[in-house]
Design a protein around this motif. Structure first.
Motif, mmCIF file in Angstrom:
data_model
loop_
_atom_site.group_PDB
_atom_site.id
_atom_site.type_symbol
_atom_site.label_atom_id
_atom_site.label_comp_id
_atom_site.label_asym_id
_atom_site.label_seq_id
_atom_site.Cartn_x
_atom_site.Cartn_y
_atom_site.Cartn_z
ATOM 1 N N THR A 1 74.092 28.047 69.202
ATOM 2 C CA THR A 1 75.205 28.756 69.830
ATOM 3 C C THR A 1 75.900 29.621 68.786
ATOM 4 O O THR A 1 75.628 29.505 67.591
ATOM 5 C CB THR A 1 76.254 27.768 70.392
ATOM 6 N N LYS B 1 73.603 23.263 68.905
ATOM 7 C CA LYS B 1 72.405 23.775 69.572
ATOM 8 C C LYS B 1 72.288 23.150 70.947
ATOM 9 O O LYS B 1 72.607 21.978 71.136
ATOM 10 C CB LYS B 1 71.139 23.438 68.777
ATOM 11 N N VAL C 1 82.073 25.863 72.967
ATOM 12 C CA VAL C 1 80.936 26.746 72.720
ATOM 13 C C VAL C 1 80.478 27.305 74.062
ATOM 14 O O VAL C 1 80.763 26.739 75.103
ATOM 15 C CB VAL C 1 79.748 26.027 72.032
ATOM 16 N N LYS C 2 79.795 28.425 74.022
ATOM 17 C CA LYS C 2 79.205 29.005 75.235
ATOM 18 C C LYS C 2 77.737 28.606 75.314
ATOM 19 O O LYS C 2 77.058 28.545 74.286
ATOM 20 C CB LYS C 2 79.325 30.523 75.227
ATOM 21 N N VAL C 3 77.268 28.343 76.526
ATOM 22 C CA VAL C 3 75.848 28.071 76.719
ATOM 23 C C VAL C 3 75.100 29.330 76.285
ATOM 24 O O VAL C 3 75.344 30.421 76.813
ATOM 25 C CB VAL C 3 75.538 27.732 78.194
ATOM 26 N N PRO C 4 74.201 29.208 75.291
ATOM 27 C CA PRO C 4 73.548 30.412 74.756
ATOM 28 C C PRO C 4 72.398 30.918 75.631
ATOM 29 O O PRO C 4 71.784 30.150 76.384
ATOM 30 C CB PRO C 4 73.009 29.927 73.405
#
Length: 82
Positions: free
Chosen positions: A30, A24, A43-46
């Protein structure tokens, strides 16, 4: 570190469990992390992320970064014009 929504972020550490690790940005989850090694994932920045620490959770426990990830605004890039 900082970056805009949608940017890839590489997280380094230990004790991650592929398929059982949740991430998170603040309170915003994410998509599932993509593991590139036993000690790192991407991970991608959500959407909806704000300036906040990153939280990583597994069935064993939870860890929170000691600093905030700063969400920036993506600035348009102009390569050329006529």
């Amino acid at each position: 570190t900082n970056g805009p929504v949608g940017m890839d972020v590489v997280v380094f550490g230990a004790g991650f469990a592929q398929g059982a690790t949740q991430v998170k940005f603040g309170t915003v989850p994410t998509a599932a992390p993509v593991f590139t090694a036993p000690t790192q994932f991407i991970v991608k920045v959500p959407n909806g992320a704000t300036n906040a620490p990153i939280t990583v959770s597994t069935s064993v426990g939870t860890n929170v970064t000691p600093y905030k990830f700063l969400v920036t605004t993506a600035i348009p890039l102009v390569d050329d014009f006529e």
